[in-house]
Design a protein around this motif. Sequence first.
Motif, PDB file in Angstrom:
ATOM      1  N   ASP A  59      23.753  32.439  49.216  1.00 46.47           N
ATOM      2  CA  ASP A  59      24.786  33.475  49.126  1.00 46.47           C
ATOM      3  C   ASP A  59      25.459  33.404  47.758  1.00 46.47           C
ATOM      4  O   ASP A  59      25.526  32.349  47.134  1.00 46.47           O
ATOM      5  N   VAL A  60      25.976  34.544  47.308  1.00 40.99           N
ATOM      6  CA  VAL A  60      26.726  34.599  46.054  1.00 40.99           C
ATOM      7  C   VAL A  60      28.076  35.248  46.348  1.00 40.99           C
ATOM      8  O   VAL A  60      28.146  36.293  46.996  1.00 40.99           O
ATOM      9  N   ALA A  61      29.145  34.601  45.867  1.00 45.75           N
ATOM     10  CA  ALA A  61      30.493  35.141  46.037  1.00 45.75           C
ATOM     11  C   ALA A  61      31.041  35.495  44.662  1.00 45.75           C
ATOM     12  O   ALA A  61      30.714  34.858  43.656  1.00 45.75           O
ATOM     13  N   ALA A  62      31.883  36.526  44.626  1.00 42.17           N
ATOM     14  CA  ALA A  62      32.482  36.945  43.357  1.00 42.17           C
ATOM     15  C   ALA A  62      33.930  37.355  43.585  1.00 42.17           C
ATOM     16  O   ALA A  62      34.255  37.973  44.600  1.00 42.17           O
ATOM     17  N   ILE A  63      34.763  37.002  42.627  1.00 41.35           N
ATOM     18  CA  ILE A  63      36.147  37.462  42.620  1.00 41.35           C
ATOM     19  C   ILE A  63      36.254  38.396  41.421  1.00 41.35           C
ATOM     20  O   ILE A  63      36.022  37.997  40.283  1.00 41.35           O
ATOM     21  N   LEU A  64      36.583  39.640  41.714  1.00 40.57           N
ATOM     22  CA  LEU A  64      36.648  40.666  40.687  1.00 40.57           C
ATOM     23  C   LEU A  64      38.095  40.863  40.245  1.00 40.57           C
ATOM     24  O   LEU A  64      38.977  41.045  41.079  1.00 40.57           O
ATOM     25  N   PHE A  65      38.331  40.799  38.945  1.00 46.15           N
ATOM     26  CA  PHE A  65      39.647  40.967  38.310  1.00 46.15           C
ATOM     27  C   PHE A  65      40.699  39.967  38.782  1.00 46.15           C
ATOM     28  O   PHE A  65      41.837  40.344  39.054  1.00 46.15           O
ATOM     29  N   PRO A  66      40.345  38.670  38.875  1.00 49.36           N
ATOM     30  CA  PRO A  66      41.390  37.714  39.255  1.00 49.36           C
ATOM     31  C   PRO A  66      42.420  37.591  38.140  1.00 49.36           C
ATOM     32  O   PRO A  66      42.103  37.767  36.969  1.00 49.36           O
TER      33      PRO A  66
END
Length: 169
Positions: free
Chosen positions: A25-32
């Motif tokens: 799985d890949v997780a991403a936080i966009l514009f932290p």
Amino acid sequence: SSQVLSEPDCAGFFIQESKTDAKNDVAAILFPGPDQLRNIEEIDEMVGSRALILFNKQFQRPADFGFGKGDRCKKAVFDKFRYGFAFQEFSCRGEDTKLTFEYPNWQSCVICDENQDVGQQEIALLEPSPERPAYDDLQKKINEVLPEPIWMRKMGEAEEKGLKFQRKK
């Protein structure tokens, strides 16, 4: 799946689940931003050894994170991630300038595509460096490698070949 972390900051959390194995799985936080430091810590703990990407196109240097939480920020963000990538496009002395960062170095080039006979040319500028190149250094190097500004090169091309709409293909 996705989740809004902060509506005002447009920060979100996304997971792309692998069809074969959860460890892929890949997780991403966009514009932290600074307000999401706690979210970053919680999400990092949740994803464990799986890939986690922090993406914010406004970040150019550590000070841009603005977390101001000293060691906590350093530990949660800067000491945690092994790889960093960046890509910036801007005009420097009228030239199409590109900066790329792949840990540990920044690289710089200009893209010249005004001469259709030659095609697109990538001209390297400064030597790779861990420090982001300063605008003045880029401009100085562009003046060395391309002494004629683009407008002057375009005028020469028009003089030599005629105006584009008058040329036969």
